[in-house]
Design a protein around this motif. Structure first.
Motif, PDB file in Angstrom:
ATOM      1  N   LYS A 138      -6.934   0.610  -8.754  1.00 15.99           N
ATOM      2  CA  LYS A 138      -5.850   0.089  -9.023  1.00 15.99           C
ATOM      3  C   LYS A 138      -6.320  -1.056 -10.004  1.00 15.99           C
ATOM      4  O   LYS A 138      -5.900  -1.393 -11.209  1.00 15.99           O
ATOM      5  CB  LYS A 138      -4.873  -0.649  -8.117  1.00 15.99           C
ATOM      6  CG  LYS A 138      -3.939   0.121  -7.495  1.00 15.99           C
ATOM      7  CD  LYS A 138      -3.094  -0.507  -6.491  1.00 15.99           C
ATOM      8  CE  LYS A 138      -2.722   0.175  -5.301  1.00 15.99           C
ATOM      9  NZ  LYS A 138      -2.005   1.287  -5.485  1.00 15.99           N
ATOM     10  N   VAL A 192       1.742  -2.231  11.442  1.00 12.05           N
ATOM     11  CA  VAL A 192       1.136  -0.977  11.473  1.00 12.05           C
ATOM     12  C   VAL A 192      -0.150  -1.011  10.790  1.00 12.05           C
ATOM     13  O   VAL A 192      -0.557  -1.915   9.979  1.00 12.05           O
ATOM     14  CB  VAL A 192       1.958   0.107  10.633  1.00 12.05           C
ATOM     15  CG1 VAL A 192       3.211   0.647  11.457  1.00 12.05           C
ATOM     16  CG2 VAL A 192       2.279  -0.283   9.307  1.00 12.05           C
ATOM     17  N   GLY A 193      -1.114  -0.035  11.075  1.00 15.59           N
ATOM     18  CA  GLY A 193      -2.308   0.042  10.769  1.00 15.59           C
ATOM     19  C   GLY A 193      -2.948   1.447  10.980  1.00 15.59           C
ATOM     20  O   GLY A 193      -2.325   2.143  11.607  1.00 15.59           O
ATOM     21  N   ARG A 248      -0.775   3.904  15.342  1.00 10.57           N
ATOM     22  CA  ARG A 248       0.007   4.456  14.056  1.00 10.57           C
ATOM     23  C   ARG A 248       1.327   5.244  14.470  1.00 10.57           C
ATOM     24  O   ARG A 248       2.227   4.852  13.906  1.00 10.57           O
ATOM     25  CB  ARG A 248      -1.081   4.950  13.348  1.00 10.57           C
ATOM     26  CG  ARG A 248      -0.473   5.061  11.886  1.00 10.57           C
ATOM     27  CD  ARG A 248      -1.584   5.404  10.798  1.00 10.57           C
ATOM     28  NE  ARG A 248      -0.764   5.628   9.594  1.00 10.57           N
ATOM     29  CZ  ARG A 248      -0.464   4.783   8.893  1.00 10.57           C
ATOM     30  NH1 ARG A 248      -0.550   3.642   9.095  1.00 10.57           N
ATOM     31  NH2 ARG A 248      -0.114   4.996   7.646  1.00 10.57           N
ATOM     32  N   SER A 300       1.945  -4.541  -4.912  1.00 12.53           N
ATOM     33  CA  SER A 300       1.166  -3.334  -5.270  1.00 12.53           C
ATOM     34  C   SER A 300       0.064  -3.205  -4.250  1.00 12.53           C
ATOM     35  O   SER A 300      -0.598  -4.411  -3.679  1.00 12.53           O
ATOM     36  CB  SER A 300       0.679  -3.342  -6.809  1.00 12.53           C
ATOM     37  OG  SER A 300       0.076  -2.005  -6.986  1.00 12.53           O
ATOM     38  N   GLY A 301      -0.063  -2.049  -3.757  1.00  7.47           N
ATOM     39  CA  GLY A 301      -1.330  -1.899  -2.873  1.00  7.47           C
ATOM     40  C   GLY A 301      -1.198  -2.082  -1.439  1.00  7.47           C
ATOM     41  O   GLY A 301      -1.745  -2.068  -0.727  1.00  7.47           O
ATOM     42  N   THR A 302       0.130  -2.584  -0.942  1.00  4.44           N
ATOM     43  CA  THR A 302       0.483  -2.864   0.326  1.00  4.44           C
ATOM     44  C   THR A 302       0.571  -1.574   1.457  1.00  4.44           C
ATOM     45  O   THR A 302       0.602  -1.876   2.635  1.00  4.44           O
ATOM     46  CB  THR A 302       1.532  -3.821   0.442  1.00  4.44           C
ATOM     47  OG1 THR A 302       2.722  -3.286  -0.176  1.00  4.44           O
ATOM     48  CG2 THR A 302       1.213  -5.190  -0.256  1.00  4.44           C
ATOM     49  N   SER A 307       3.940   3.673  -0.242  1.00  6.34           N
ATOM     50  CA  SER A 307       3.926   5.081  -0.534  1.00  6.34           C
ATOM     51  C   SER A 307       3.126   5.595   0.750  1.00  6.34           C
ATOM     52  O   SER A 307       3.653   6.576   1.213  1.00  6.34           O
ATOM     53  CB  SER A 307       3.081   5.443  -1.860  1.00  6.34           C
ATOM     54  OG  SER A 307       3.817   4.700  -2.704  1.00  6.34           O
ATOM     55  N   ILE A 330      -7.061   0.450  -3.862  1.00  4.44           N
ATOM     56  CA  ILE A 330      -7.114  -0.946  -4.495  1.00  4.44           C
ATOM     57  C   ILE A 330      -7.967  -0.990  -5.487  1.00  4.44           C
ATOM     58  O   ILE A 330      -7.767  -1.345  -6.574  1.00  4.44           O
ATOM     59  CB  ILE A 330      -7.447  -1.908  -3.424  1.00  4.44           C
ATOM     60  CG1 ILE A 330      -6.092  -1.632  -2.317  1.00  4.44           C
ATOM     61  CG2 ILE A 330      -7.454  -3.362  -4.017  1.00  4.44           C
ATOM     62  CD1 ILE A 330      -4.917  -2.850  -2.598  1.00  4.44           C
ATOM     63  N   ILE A 346      -0.872   7.920  -3.853  1.00  3.06           N
ATOM     64  CA  ILE A 346      -1.533   6.786  -3.037  1.00  3.06           C
ATOM     65  C   ILE A 346      -2.630   6.193  -3.832  1.00  3.06           C
ATOM     66  O   ILE A 346      -3.394   7.184  -4.325  1.00  3.06           O
ATOM     67  CB  ILE A 346      -1.676   7.201  -1.528  1.00  3.06           C
ATOM     68  CG1 ILE A 346      -0.545   7.253  -1.069  1.00  3.06           C
ATOM     69  CG2 ILE A 346      -2.627   6.004  -0.855  1.00  3.06           C
ATOM     70  CD1 ILE A 346      -0.521   7.768   0.516  1.00  3.06           C
ATOM     71  N   THR A 349       9.188   2.302  -4.338  1.00  4.76           N
ATOM     72  CA  THR A 349       9.461   1.430  -5.556  1.00  4.76           C
ATOM     73  C   THR A 349       7.972   1.092  -5.883  1.00  4.76           C
ATOM     74  O   THR A 349       7.030   0.937  -5.243  1.00  4.76           O
ATOM     75  CB  THR A 349      10.284   0.350  -5.372  1.00  4.76           C
ATOM     76  OG1 THR A 349       9.729  -0.626  -4.706  1.00  4.76           O
ATOM     77  CG2 THR A 349      11.398   0.743  -4.872  1.00  4.76           C
ATOM     78  N   PRO A 350       7.800   0.949  -7.316  1.00  7.50           N
ATOM     79  CA  PRO A 350       6.218   0.311  -7.502  1.00  7.50           C
ATOM     80  C   PRO A 350       6.160  -1.168  -7.035  1.00  7.50           C
ATOM     81  O   PRO A 350       7.061  -1.747  -7.130  1.00  7.50           O
ATOM     82  CB  PRO A 350       6.644   0.280  -9.151  1.00  7.50           C
ATOM     83  CG  PRO A 350       7.707   1.119  -9.428  1.00  7.50           C
ATOM     84  CD  PRO A 350       8.772   0.902  -8.284  1.00  7.50           C
TER      85      PRO A 350
HETATM   86  N1  LIG Z   1      -7.185   0.133   6.155  1.00  6.86           N
HETATM   87  C1  LIG Z   1      -5.642   0.511   5.883  1.00  6.86           C
HETATM   88  N2  LIG Z   1      -5.388   0.799   4.480  1.00  6.86           N
HETATM   89  C2  LIG Z   1      -4.286   1.208   4.297  1.00  6.86           C
HETATM   90  C3  LIG Z   1      -3.200   0.898   5.274  1.00  6.86           C
HETATM   91  N3  LIG Z   1      -1.794   1.477   4.811  1.00  6.86           N
HETATM   92  C4  LIG Z   1      -2.311   1.839   3.196  1.00  6.86           C
HETATM   93  N4  LIG Z   1      -3.657   1.532   3.185  1.00  6.86           N
HETATM   94  C5  LIG Z   1      -4.416   1.930   1.938  1.00  6.86           C
HETATM   95  O1  LIG Z   1      -3.786   1.263   0.788  1.00  6.86           O
HETATM   96  C6  LIG Z   1      -4.201   1.584  -0.474  1.00  6.86           C
HETATM   97  C7  LIG Z   1      -2.865   1.393  -1.420  1.00  6.86           C
HETATM   98  O2  LIG Z   1      -1.811   2.336  -0.810  1.00  6.86           O
HETATM   99  P1  LIG Z   1      -0.211   2.587  -1.439  1.00  6.86           P
HETATM  100  O3  LIG Z   1       0.610   3.593  -0.302  1.00  6.86           O
HETATM  101  O4  LIG Z   1      -0.587   3.436  -2.545  1.00  6.86           O
HETATM  102  O5  LIG Z   1       0.094   1.286  -1.691  1.00  6.86           O
HETATM  103  P2  LIG Z   1       1.624   0.846  -2.618  1.00  6.86           P
HETATM  104  O6  LIG Z   1       2.068  -0.334  -1.828  1.00  6.86           O
HETATM  105  O7  LIG Z   1       2.251   2.234  -2.586  1.00  6.86           O
HETATM  106  O8  LIG Z   1       1.017   0.675  -3.915  1.00  6.86           O
HETATM  107  P3  LIG Z   1       1.967   0.767  -5.288  1.00  6.86           P
HETATM  108  O9  LIG Z   1       2.409   2.020  -5.394  1.00  6.86           O
HETATM  109  O10 LIG Z   1       0.848   0.431  -6.339  1.00  6.86           O
HETATM  110  O11 LIG Z   1       2.867  -0.503  -5.114  1.00  6.86           O
HETATM  111  C8  LIG Z   1      -4.525   2.939  -0.214  1.00  6.86           C
HETATM  112  O12 LIG Z   1      -5.700   3.049  -0.278  1.00  6.86           O
HETATM  113  C9  LIG Z   1      -4.125   3.299   1.363  1.00  6.86           C
HETATM  114  O13 LIG Z   1      -5.081   4.375   1.821  1.00  6.86           O
HETATM  115  C10 LIG Z   1      -3.520   0.572   6.460  1.00  6.86           C
HETATM  116  O14 LIG Z   1      -2.655   0.405   7.406  1.00  6.86           O
HETATM  117  N5  LIG Z   1      -4.647   0.347   6.602  1.00  6.86           N
END
Ligand SMILES: Nc1nc2c(ncn2[C@@H]2O[C@H](COP(=O)(O)OP(=O)(O)OP(=O)(O)O)[C@@H](O)[C@H]2O)c(=O)[nH]1
Ligand SMILES: [Mg+2]
Ligand SMILES: [Zn+2]
Length: 295
Positions: free
Chosen positions: A198, A145-146, A151, A173-175, A178, A195, A192, A223-224
């Motif tokens: 963070k 997904v992206g 999407r 984290s940050g993947t 959420s 990065i 959300i 989960t975190p």
């Molecule tokens: N370009 C892009 N950015 C994304 C995508 N999915 C998520 N992001 C960005 O990645 C960042 C982190 O997203 P989160 O959903 O907070 O990540 P998380 O895995 O919940 O992070 P933790 O709660 O810290 O574990 C945010 O700025 C999102 O907008 C995607 O498919 N493409």
């Protein structure tokens, strides 16, 4: 005088309190933990089936945790059907070591695995081929997904797959865990994080584990993220091989073969025929070494 006991399951834990959703009424009740359970050193997990009692002073207390079908220590979830392992294809790139340990834990706990690779919009072909090199011999379902025109369709497909199940999302984290939940369940409104922020704050965006119901049935747990995880302590040198699902363990000459240097090892033959990814075998050996160091 005790009031009637309430049966339910834990949907959230914050600061020593737990939100329990009543099986009967669907109501959410904030509870503390009975001293006895605390003494026994039992840590409640999201998904735990519990019995709650209302004390004379009106407070609700969890007094019993029912036997768990399965249990993960990190992230702390219990009684789950499906693990959705979330890795971004870039920013950060997938950590295959962490992925391997998560997969082993899922196999050990006998939960179905779905792999989600996010941020395909930020990744090139090389990122995809790295993932293929690692996974090609396994049959784990995989979604990419992206932020692109595909999407909505992909999110829909993943959500369909999770209907009627209790699933949890796990990964570094940050993947985008959420972000994925919010896309599948807009009412969830998980926080959300960017990065860059963070890194500045040095912490994860999601700080507690939370279960969100799916309208069509089932629930998803956010989960975190984490940077590193350990193998569960019940995974031993002789059993590690069973948690690499593409390994043909029955084919080896010796039952206790750990596929290191033993003669007539079927895994070595599978490797030669490329039926096992050399990458996966490499991680297997690394983990095998770790299980040895435990004793
Ligand atoms: N370009 C892009 N950015 C994304 C995508 N999915 C998520 N992001 C960005 O990645 C960042 C982190 O997203 P989160 O959903 O907070 O990540 P998380 O895995 O919940 O992070 P933790 O709660 O810290 O574990 C945010 O700025 C999102 O907008 C995607 O498919 N493409
Ligand atoms: Mg999060
Ligand atoms: Zn062998």
């Amino acid at each position: 005088m005790n009031k009637e006991k309430i049966e339910g399951f834990i949907i959230k834990g914050i600061g020593g309190f737990y939100d329990v959703k009543s099986t009967d009424t669907g109501e959410t009740i904030r509870c503390s933990l009975r001293g006895l359970l605390r003494l026994k050193n039992i840590t409640p997990a999201i998904g735990d089936h519990v019995i709650v009692n209302q004390e004379d002073d009106g407070h609700y207390v969890i007094e019993e945790i029912k036997e768990r079908r399965n249990y993960f220590l990190r992230p702390p979830v219990a009684n789950v059907d499906t693990a959705v392992l979330v890795f971004s294809m870039n920013n950060p790139p997938p950590n295959f070591g962490v992925m391997t340990k998560l997969l082993v834990q899922c196999e050990y706990n006998k939960v179905e695995v779905i792999l989600c690779f996010t941020k395909s919009d930020l990744a090139g072909e090389k990122a995809l081929s790295n993932i293929q090199d690692y996974l090609y011999a396994t049959d784990y379902p995989m979604y990419i997904v992206g932020f692109d025109e595909e999407r909505d369709r992909m999110i829909h497909e993943i959500r369909e797959r999770l209907i009627g199940k209790t699933s949890f999302l796990a990964g570094p984290s940050g993947t985008g865990k959420s972000t994925l939940i919010n896309a599948m369940i807009p009412e969830a409104q998980m926080e959300i994080g960017e990065i860059s922020k963070k890194v500045l704050r040095g912490r994860h965006t999601t700080r507690h584990v939370e279960l969100v119901p799916l309208e069509a049935g089932g629930a998803i747990v956010d989960t975190p993220g984490f940077t590193s995880i350990e193998l569960g302590e019940n995974i031993e040198r002789e059993t590690l091989k069973y948690y690499f699902r593409e390994f043909d363990n029955a084919g080896c000459k010796f039952n206790d073969c750990v596929h290191l240097n033993e003669p007539n090892c079927a895994i070595k033959k599978q490797l030669e025929r490329k039926e096992i990814s050399p990458q996966r075998y490499k991680f297997y050996l690394q983990l095998l070494e770790k299980t040895e160091n435990k004793y």
